[in-house]
Design a protein around this motif. Sequence first.
Motif, PDB file in Angstrom:
ATOM      1  N   GLU A 314       0.835  -1.199   0.000  1.00  0.00           N
ATOM      2  CA  GLU A 314       0.000   0.000   0.000  1.00  0.00           C
ATOM      3  C   GLU A 314       0.874   1.255   0.000  1.00  0.00           C
ATOM      4  O   GLU A 314       2.003   1.223   0.489  1.00  0.00           O
ATOM      5  N   PRO A 315       0.350   2.353  -0.583  1.00  0.00           N
ATOM      6  CA  PRO A 315      -0.979   2.567  -1.144  1.00  0.00           C
ATOM      7  C   PRO A 315      -1.032   2.158  -2.619  1.00  0.00           C
ATOM      8  O   PRO A 315      -0.036   2.243  -3.337  1.00  0.00           O
ATOM      9  N   TYR A 316      -2.219   1.743  -3.062  1.00  0.00           N
ATOM     10  CA  TYR A 316      -2.422   1.396  -4.460  1.00  0.00           C
ATOM     11  C   TYR A 316      -3.056   2.575  -5.195  1.00  0.00           C
ATOM     12  O   TYR A 316      -4.009   3.192  -4.712  1.00  0.00           O
ATOM     13  N   ILE A 317      -2.506   2.891  -6.352  1.00  0.00           N
ATOM     14  CA  ILE A 317      -2.956   4.039  -7.142  1.00  0.00           C
ATOM     15  C   ILE A 317      -3.984   3.527  -8.138  1.00  0.00           C
ATOM     16  O   ILE A 317      -3.662   3.139  -9.264  1.00  0.00           O
ATOM     17  N   VAL A 318      -5.236   3.522  -7.693  1.00  0.00           N
ATOM     18  CA  VAL A 318      -6.279   2.842  -8.445  1.00  0.00           C
ATOM     19  C   VAL A 318      -7.627   3.486  -8.153  1.00  0.00           C
ATOM     20  O   VAL A 318      -7.841   4.038  -7.059  1.00  0.00           O
TER      21      VAL A 318
END
Length: 371
Positions: A314-318
């Motif tokens: 994390e963090p996921y850029i989504v």
Amino acid sequence: MTTESADLYPVTRLADAQRATAAAGLGALLLTPGPDLRYVTGYDALPLERLTCLVLPAEGDAFLVVPRLELPAAEHSPASRLGVEFVPWDETDDPYAAIGARLGGVSRVGLADRMWAMQSLRFRDALPGAEQVLAGTVLRGLRMRKSPAEVAALREAGAAIDAVHAQVPEFLRAGRTEREVGRDIAEAIVAAGHATVDFVIVGSGPNGASPHHELSDRVIQPGEPVVVDIGGQMPSGYCSDSTRVYCVGEPPADFVKYYDVLQRAQEAACRAVRPGVACEAIDAAAREVIAEEGYGEYFIHRTGHGIGLETHEEPYIVAGNAEPMAPGFAFSVEPGIYLPGAHGARIEDILVCTEEGGERVNHRPRELVIV
């Protein structure tokens, strides 16, 4: 213990994790070998069928359960600075039962995200009244915000993988197989200072349209784009990950057209990085450029992922992730366009969110490299 290691794995992490455990309403964290254990203690323990486990109660003293034959390694690791009790166990002991007895009647425990299923089931038997949750829900807030020492480690990793990309044109030429090129790249990753090679993707021609293509014996042809996505882990434990695109000779006209779109999309996403901006907004910044040019259906993955002790964390850029950016977040920005059966492209840099915006740790040119 080097100063660098002491900075990367400070003794205060143990207390920080214990406070987070209490705040989450858990009785204890149970951290087996993997990135969670390494983050809290600095101990890069071997993942074995014999149990190694840091037991971190919400209240009281932490203790590290280790197989007796692994005790010397634990004692020589950064965990020795933490003041925790080392509890060795012998081959005929049951370490799960021993941990259960010491913890008593806890109602909820956090298990390391990478704990083996065989271990979690043994803990279920040893702590039958305890609900099991992921330790990552407790540690995520700590692990996402990188310290200055962690950022420095990521910069070092970025420089090392940049040095490998600088050599890739020497390895690429028509008539060689993806596997042959990949072998040269893997050797270069280690030579550049990495402790391990985590992945080498060499996607030539139509294979470039598969984002996670495995190395194959396909022979690279003249005029073909080649996607090269590479990364490894440094001795510090922190990871590199960077993608660049090369072409062996003059590229196809349709490829040149969408590669320009991809460059603009990656730049737009990087410019969008600043504190307070939602992770999904950075994804949208890249996706909008690609969609406006008619390639939206060919951008088939999220824009990025966090990075640190794991290549993907994390963090996921989504889309759907409204987590606001904060200084210290480290993540990839890697939009891609993939035309099945033809070719594909991806441009990837690791960025760190600062008070001012986004700092790239990768600095190789993003233009198409023709070799």
